[in-house]
Structure formats: structure tokens, C-alpha cells
Write an enzyme that holds these catalytic residues in place. Structure first.
Site, PDB file in Angstrom:
ATOM      1  N   GLU A 152     -11.550  -0.152  -3.192  1.00 56.55           N
ATOM      2  CA  GLU A 152     -10.719   0.403  -2.105  1.00 56.55           C
ATOM      3  C   GLU A 152      -9.549   1.167  -2.733  1.00 56.55           C
ATOM      4  O   GLU A 152      -9.453   1.290  -3.948  1.00 56.55           O
ATOM      5  CB  GLU A 152     -10.195  -0.710  -1.176  1.00 56.55           C
ATOM      6  CG  GLU A 152      -9.302  -1.730  -1.856  1.00 56.55           C
ATOM      7  CD  GLU A 152      -8.907  -2.902  -0.964  1.00 56.55           C
ATOM      8  OE1 GLU A 152      -9.365  -3.005   0.179  1.00 56.55           O
ATOM      9  OE2 GLU A 152      -8.128  -3.755  -1.458  1.00 56.55           O
ATOM     10  N   ASP A 176       0.814  -1.218   0.000  1.00 51.64           N
ATOM     11  CA  ASP A 176       0.000   0.000   0.000  1.00 51.64           C
ATOM     12  C   ASP A 176       0.851   1.274   0.000  1.00 51.64           C
ATOM     13  O   ASP A 176       0.671   2.159   0.856  1.00 51.64           O
ATOM     14  CB  ASP A 176      -0.914   0.030   1.249  1.00 51.64           C
ATOM     15  CG  ASP A 176      -1.679  -1.271   1.449  1.00 51.64           C
ATOM     16  OD1 ASP A 176      -2.111  -1.862   0.454  1.00 51.64           O
ATOM     17  OD2 ASP A 176      -1.855  -1.675   2.626  1.00 51.64           O
TER      18      ASP A 176
HETATM   19  O1  FUB Z   1      -3.111  -3.623   3.555  1.00 53.10           O
HETATM   20  C1  FUB Z   1      -4.400  -3.942   3.973  1.00 53.10           C
HETATM   21  C2  FUB Z   1      -5.407  -3.625   2.912  1.00 53.10           C
HETATM   22  O2  FUB Z   1      -5.119  -4.383   1.735  1.00 53.10           O
HETATM   23  C3  FUB Z   1      -5.404  -2.205   2.415  1.00 53.10           C
HETATM   24  O3  FUB Z   1      -5.964  -1.296   3.320  1.00 53.10           O
HETATM   25  C4  FUB Z   1      -6.137  -2.380   1.146  1.00 53.10           C
HETATM   26  O4  FUB Z   1      -6.117  -1.288   0.281  1.00 53.10           O
HETATM   27  C5  FUB Z   1      -5.455  -3.605   0.584  1.00 53.10           C
HETATM   28  O5  FUB Z   1      -4.273  -3.290  -0.087  1.00 53.10           O
END
Ligand code: FUB
Length: 352
Positions: free
Chosen positions: A248, A41
Site C-alpha cells: 500500500e 499517512d
Molecule cells: O490510515 C489508514 C491506512 O493505514 C492507510 O490508508 C494505509 O496506507 C495505512 O497507513
């Protein structure tokens, strides 16, 4: 692993020309940037002429592996910096630990950072003591931290994946939200309802939320609202349109006079983008930035550094495909003359 092999075989056929505009770029396979710990991320920013990476710190501490992402049981953050894009990132060590955040109980997921008036702000999601995702903020006088957390999360915040964009007029906005483990679909009108589910079929898909930041960058100026992402025909993206709908990992950047909102499509594993002439939208879907990588999640940031544009992203090559043990990568991002982004093919590994 079957999924990864299928990607490698089918992606060219399925996704090439998905944008209707460009052939996917075939950059050289980029190596993991950071190898001493697992990182994911990546939010990249240029501060004081240096490139800083604010990633998640993946660890192998899974209570279970499920659709809610329980395997992403992260407990701290590290910050990295690079003098130039070919240098090895410097690890500035642990900058924030779960045990020092009074309101948080677990799951330190994707963070971001911002700067204003001599202070650096580090934004991060975590479960509060009641198991709801909230977004917290910690501050430092240095971009590399360490960061001192505020005693409570940002009032009115919820869900995950904060990304803070400061416009040329000085206004800063947080874009945030994520489905499933990120709980976005469970929030309606500022209230959490565990019975709510992701919209289906022809219903409009959910979008990320936006909130303007207060002048002190520690709270929202007003209640967050959901951003609209439309098809070119002006209709909202449908929930069933899983290769385009927001899942997301929202990120906002500005190129020339256009605002680019890029995000992950989650269970179709792409980074796509939509554009607007305003930071506050509405945004119109344009195409694919990054095709699926090795691993389930796909999360990125886009930044200009020394006259070139870069895509920071992650995959799971270092862990040989273990979805919750990821590594940050970077590759150049190229715009076509009309401002569209050339789709990047990350060439997922054939793993057994
Ligand atoms: O790293 C945990 C979660 O996985 C992140 O918040 C999302 O965007 C995904 O990458």
C-alpha cells in the site's frame, strides 16, 4: 508489543545492508510533529513556498481490531502548514467531513492533494455505501481548504491511498491501491470479486495502479492499469517476496531525471523504492527507504523543500504503540551520488 521489541533487537542484523549499498542512516530520533490530534499517512507538498501536510486524522473509535483495518475508523481531515521545516505545523482545522461526502459511508483513509490552474484538489479514499473503497475528490481555491467534495467518487476508481504526481510536461497521474483492508486483491479487470485473494508463492505480486488524470483533475483519462515492479533481473517481484512486494501507500517523486516509486511492504513494515525513466514505469526495485517504525503501518511522502529532501512518515510513539493512533514525523532524506537513497533507521521504541 513483543513485535516492537523484536524489531528493535533484530532489525540491525536483518536489514542492515539490505540494499547491498548503504548502511542505514541513524538520524536523531525525530519527535512527533503534531501533538494536538493523532495524524498519519502524511502527504507533503510545497505550494506558494510553504509546506503543506495532508494527513489522515486518527481517532479512537474502533468497532473491532482486525486484519481489514476496521480500527482505522476515521471521519474527517485536517490540513497543516509549515513556513520552514523547523517550525511548528499550523493546524488549519477540519477541511472535509464524512457527513458532507454524499457517496461515502466510512473510513476516510490516506489522502493526497494536487494543484492545477488555480484550483487545489484533495483526493481521499472511503467506503462507498456498498462497503467498497473508492477514491473521491474535493476542491478549493486555497491549499489549506476547506474542500468541497464532488457528488460522486471518481468513476472507475477503487481501493485506497491515492497519490497524485504532476510531471514537468504538465501530465498528472494518480498512483493508488492497497491490499487486505484496502481491497486491491479483490479487483480484477475493473470488477470487484470478494472471493479473490492476494497472489501467493512464485506468482507475480500485485502492483499499485496508475491512471492519468483528465485535464480537469476530476476523473481518469482512461481505465487504471497495474504498474509493473521488477527485480533487477527483469522478473516481476514474486508474491512470496514480502520484503519487496507492494502492499500500500504508493508515492511518486522525481529526482534529477529519475522517477522514484516508493511504497509500503505492509506486513514486513518497510518503505521501499523502485525507479524508472518514465512516470508510467515499469519500475525496478532498488532498496529500502525506511525500516519498520513503532506500530504496524508504515506510510510516507517524499518532498523537496528549500533545497533539501524530506521524508514525512508516521509512527505510534505518541500513543505508546497503539497501531491506529499515529503521529506524523519528518526527517531529512539523503541521496547517494549514484541516485540511490540512504536507508533511514527510525529507531523504533522499546515499548512494554
Ligand atoms: O490510515 C489508514 C491506512 O493505514 C492507510 O490508508 C494505509 O496506507 C495505512 O497507513
Amino acid at each position: 508489543m513483543k513485535k516492537i521489541i523484536i524489531y528493535a533487537l533484530l532489525i540491525p542484523a536483518i536489514f542492515q545492508g539490505c540494499t547491498g549499498k548503504t548502511e542505514p542512516e541513524k538520524p536523531k530520533i525525530t519527535p512527533p510533529l503534531i501533538t494536538e490530534i493523532f495524524t498519519a499517512d502524511p502527504s507533503a507538498h510545497v505550494f506558494n513556498g510553504k509546506l503543506f501536510i495532508y494527513p489522515s486524522h486518527d481517532i479512537d473509535d474502533a468497532a473491532s481490531v482486525d486484519k481489514n483495518g476496521t480500527q482505522y475508523n476515521m471521519k474527517d481531515y485536517h490540513v497543516f502548514s509549515m513556513d520552514d521545516i523547523n517550525s511548528t505545523p499550523v493546524n488549519h482545522g477540519e477541511v472535509l467531513n464524512l457527513k458532507n461526502v454524499p457517496w461515502a459511508s466510512r473510513f476516510m483513509w490516506a489522502p493526497d492533494a494536487a494543484y492545477k490552474n488555480g484550483t487545489y484538489y484533495f483526493y481521499f479514499p472511503a467506503h462507498d455505501k456498498k462497503g467498497k473503497f473508492r477514491i473521491g475528490v474535493a476542491t478549493s481555491k486555497n491549499p489549506e481548504g476547506p474542500f468541497e467534495p464532488q457528488p460522486s467518487y471518481i468513476p472507475g476508481s477503487f481501493s485506497i491511498d491515492p497519490a497524485v504526481f504532476t510531471d514537468t510536461d504538465g501530465k498528472s497521474y494518480m498512483y493508488f491501491g492497497g491490499l487486505w483492508g484496502g481491497q486491491l486483491e479483490k479487483w480484477k479487470n475493473g470488477r470487484f470479486d470478494n472471493n479473490l485473494i492476494e497472489p501467493m508463492g512464485a506468482d507475480p505480486a500485485l502492483g499499485p495502479y496508475i491512471a492519468e488524470m483528465s485535464d480537469d483533475m476530476l476523473s481518469f483519462k482512461s481505465a487504471p492499469r497495474m504498474l509493473q515492479i521488477l527485480n533487477k533481473s527483469g522478473m516481476p517481484i514474486a508474491a512470496s517476496d514480502k520484503s519487496k512486494r507492494f502492499f500500500e501507500a504508493a508515492w511518486l517523486h522525481k529526482y534529477k531525471d529519475t522517477y522514484y516509486l516508493s511504497y509500503s511492504t505492509g506486513d514486513t513494515h518497510m518503505i521501499v523504492y523502485a525507479t524508472s525513466d518514465k512516470a508510467t514505469g515499469p519500475f525496478v526495485y532498488q532498496g529500502v527507504v525506511l525500516q519498520p517504525v513503532t506500530g504496524w503501518t508504515n506510510h510516507h511522502s517524499i518532498v523537496e523543500f528549500k533545497g533539501k529532501w524530506y521524508l514525512f512518515y508516521h509512527d505510534c510513539t505518541l500513543s505508546k504503540g497503539r497501531d491506529h493512533l499515529r503521529n506524523v514525523k519528518v526527517t531529512e532524506l539523503v541521496y547517494n551520488k549514484d541516485g540511490s537513497i540512504k536507508t533511514i533507521d527510525p529507531q523504533p521504541l522499546l515499548l512494554k
